[in-house]
Design an enzyme around this catalytic site. Sequence first.
Site, short mmCIF file in Angstrom:
data_model
loop_
_atom_site.label_atom_id
_atom_site.label_comp_id
_atom_site.label_asym_id
_atom_site.label_seq_id
_atom_site.Cartn_x
_atom_site.Cartn_y
_atom_site.Cartn_z
N CYS A 130 0.84 -1.20 0.00
CA CYS A 130 0.00 0.00 0.00
C CYS A 130 0.87 1.25 0.00
O CYS A 130 1.36 1.69 1.05
CB CYS A 130 -0.92 -0.02 1.22
SG CYS A 130 -1.99 1.43 1.30
N CYS A 133 -0.53 4.12 2.10
CA CYS A 133 -0.36 3.97 3.56
C CYS A 133 1.11 4.19 3.96
O CYS A 133 1.39 4.81 4.98
CB CYS A 133 -0.75 2.57 4.02
SG CYS A 133 -2.18 1.86 3.21
N ASP A 134 2.05 3.66 3.18
CA ASP A 134 3.43 3.57 3.66
C ASP A 134 4.43 4.45 2.91
O ASP A 134 5.58 4.58 3.34
CB ASP A 134 3.93 2.11 3.55
CG ASP A 134 3.07 1.16 4.37
OD1 ASP A 134 2.50 1.63 5.38
OD2 ASP A 134 2.98 -0.03 4.02
#
Length: 304
Positions: A130, A133-134
Amino acid sequence: MYDTIIIGSGPAGMTAALYAARSNLKTALIEQGAPGGQMNNTLDIENYPGFDLITGPELSMKMHEPLEKMGVENLYGIVTGIEDKGDHKLVKTADTTYETKTVIVATGAKHRLLGAPGEATYTSRGVSYCAVCDGAFFRGQDLLVVGGGDSAVEEALFLTRFASSVTIIHRRDELRAQKVLQDRAFANDKIKFIWDSVVKEIKGSDIKVDSVLVENVKTGELSEHAFGGVFIYVGLDPVSGMVDGLGITDEQGWIVTDELMRTVVPGIFAIGDVRQKHLRQITTAVGDGAIAGQQAYQYIVEHG
Ligand code: FAD
Ligand code: NAP
């Protein structure tokens, strides 16, 4: 007794709920997390009609907001099984069994694992699925993106906001991604490509990824490249374990329906990414949802 229970509140499930509630069906939407599904992990959506650009979380909110007003009951839970009792169905979570006349399965799909040595060891320590997200954790680093589809190319473009460089490794010499994404990737100075190659191993220290061993599938040549992070986008698997035993999936677990979203079990419908279909997009998920919401109403009119 509900008229319809929809499992999963991604774009498919939320649209089915809207259509079912507008047909005055007693409707419940069961979700295990936040409403929005995969849209929550998508920063920019540029191909949903009516919006030049909208973020995934914002579109999720816009789809979810009207549901409560329409009378949809939002239930929290992980559905573990569905039982067909003929004239009604049971939908089971860990602590509750719900009764309903129809079920609409909208549980979507999840990222597939690559299966390379080191992948599991370094997940959350440099291996990610992701970028939204990261990505920000990898500021100034050289990153590898695995895959050649829409996700790989779109997320590689996103990662250029943080990374020094982003290399896309693909097992063929031609991308599968939409042309518009390909053109953007080829024009981006930060994006490089390793063609005809696969990841043999992800290597690192105790705490993080340091390098990746790559094999050229045409020549068999092995080479090692330094990367601080590896983002894996090699396709999707269906989330359909809860329908095991109903005989409604193909060998890979995708749920088979006709064009009215009906499975072979009367009163059980499936929509969106979890369905065996050609184009997995928000627009097609929404279309499936509209059809199933209306079909649930039709089923109840015919069967009582
Ligand atoms: P999902 O969005 O997967 O939602 C399924 C929901 O079901 C989830 O909320 C999940 O928590 C819930 N669920 C699953 N199992 C259970 C259970 N047992 N009990 C309770 N709840 C459960 N498409 C576009 O059109 N444009 C884009 O720009 C775009 N970008 C994308 C970027 C990425 C990185 C990815 C991965 C996909 C992207 N897509 C895009 C594809 C799009 O997001 C999907 O096609 C769409 O979200 C599918 O919707 P869905 O409702 O079928 O399933
Ligand atoms: P996908 O389209 O199935 O692409 C997967 C990619 O990974 C392919 O290029 C495939 O190679 C490669 N691959 C598969 N297994 C591999 C392995 N073991 N090793 C190395 N490479 C492997 O999956 P996706 O890109 O995640 O997209 C999923 C769905 O979401 C699609 O329907 C897509 O259109 C949609 N989506 C849409 C958008 C958008 O509209 N902007 C963005 C993201 C996703 P081959 O090409 O050789 O098969």
